[in-house]
Design a protein around this motif. Structure first.
Motif, PDB file in Angstrom:
ATOM      1  N   MET A  63      -5.905  -4.934   5.400  1.00  0.00           N
ATOM      2  CA  MET A  63      -5.175  -4.030   4.534  1.00  0.00           C
ATOM      3  C   MET A  63      -4.051  -4.803   3.856  1.00  0.00           C
ATOM      4  SD  MET A  63      -2.783  -0.778   5.574  1.00  0.00           S
ATOM      5  CE  MET A  63      -4.058   0.442   5.550  1.00  0.00           C
ATOM      6  N   ARG A  64      -3.871  -4.501   2.598  1.00  0.00           N
ATOM      7  CA  ARG A  64      -2.766  -5.062   1.822  1.00  0.00           C
ATOM      8  C   ARG A  64      -2.024  -3.895   1.164  1.00  0.00           C
ATOM      9  NH1 ARG A  64      -0.299  -9.418   1.008  1.00  0.00           N
ATOM     10  NH2 ARG A  64       0.515 -10.038  -0.993  1.00  0.00           N
ATOM     11  N   VAL A  65      -0.709  -3.932   1.225  1.00  0.00           N
ATOM     12  CA  VAL A  65       0.123  -2.866   0.679  1.00  0.00           C
ATOM     13  C   VAL A  65       0.967  -3.431  -0.459  1.00  0.00           C
ATOM     14  CG1 VAL A  65       1.889  -1.145   1.206  1.00  0.00           C
ATOM     15  CG2 VAL A  65       0.298  -1.862   2.984  1.00  0.00           C
ATOM     16  N   SER A  66       1.093  -2.649  -1.509  1.00  0.00           N
ATOM     17  CA  SER A  66       2.018  -3.002  -2.584  1.00  0.00           C
ATOM     18  C   SER A  66       2.787  -1.753  -2.979  1.00  0.00           C
ATOM     19  CB  SER A  66       1.282  -3.597  -3.782  1.00  0.00           C
ATOM     20  OG  SER A  66       0.363  -2.678  -4.313  1.00  0.00           O
ATOM     21  N   VAL A  67       3.947  -1.974  -3.570  1.00  0.00           N
ATOM     22  CA  VAL A  67       4.783  -0.852  -3.999  1.00  0.00           C
ATOM     23  C   VAL A  67       5.227  -1.068  -5.437  1.00  0.00           C
ATOM     24  CG1 VAL A  67       5.589  -0.300  -1.673  1.00  0.00           C
ATOM     25  CG2 VAL A  67       6.907  -1.878  -3.073  1.00  0.00           C
ATOM     26  N   ASP A  68       5.419   0.032  -6.128  1.00  0.00           N
ATOM     27  CA  ASP A  68       5.924   0.009  -7.492  1.00  0.00           C
ATOM     28  C   ASP A  68       7.335   0.597  -7.445  1.00  0.00           C
ATOM     29  OD1 ASP A  68       6.587   0.385 -10.140  1.00  0.00           O
ATOM     30  OD2 ASP A  68       4.669   1.282 -10.695  1.00  0.00           O
ATOM     31  N   THR A  69       8.326  -0.270  -7.397  1.00  0.00           N
ATOM     32  CA  THR A  69       9.699   0.210  -7.263  1.00  0.00           C
ATOM     33  C   THR A  69      10.154   0.993  -8.494  1.00  0.00           C
ATOM     34  OG1 THR A  69      10.542  -1.929  -8.017  1.00  0.00           O
ATOM     35  CG2 THR A  69      10.400  -1.586  -5.643  1.00  0.00           C
ATOM     36  N   ASP A  70       9.551   0.714  -9.644  1.00  0.00           N
ATOM     37  CA  ASP A  70       9.897   1.474 -10.847  1.00  0.00           C
ATOM     38  C   ASP A  70       9.402   2.919 -10.764  1.00  0.00           C
ATOM     39  OD1 ASP A  70      11.197  -0.666 -12.079  1.00  0.00           O
ATOM     40  OD2 ASP A  70       9.344  -1.395 -12.986  1.00  0.00           O
ATOM     41  N   ALA A  71       8.281   3.130 -10.085  1.00  0.00           N
ATOM     42  CA  ALA A  71       7.718   4.476  -9.942  1.00  0.00           C
ATOM     43  C   ALA A  71       8.357   5.256  -8.795  1.00  0.00           C
ATOM     44  CB  ALA A  71       6.211   4.392  -9.717  1.00  0.00           C
TER      45      ALA A  71
END
Length: 65
Positions: free
Chosen positions: A1-9
């Motif tokens: 599993m790989r997680v990413s985040v969109d701090t702008d959203a």
């Protein structure tokens, strides 16, 4: 599993940090999500998926290996 985040959203609700504090935190200044572990251990996968599902802003993306 790989997680990413969109701090702008990110809308700074903090549900992810409260649900999986080993993987997510919140920036003290702006409140946006901070990713602590891009590749969490298997025992956290279910919780991380839940965080992505609960995120009201869809700021968390989970990619399965």
């Amino acid at each position: 599993m790989r997680v990413s985040v969109d701090t702008d959203a990110c809308c700074s609700m903090g549900k992810c940090a409260a649900t999986a504090p080993q993987v997510f935190d919140q920036d003290d200044d702006i409140g946006a999500v901070v990713l602590l572990q891009a590749e969490p251990p298997p025992e956290l996968h279910e919780t991380v998926r839940l965080c992505a599902d609960l995120c009201p802003c869809a700021a968390i993306t989970v990619t399965e290996d």
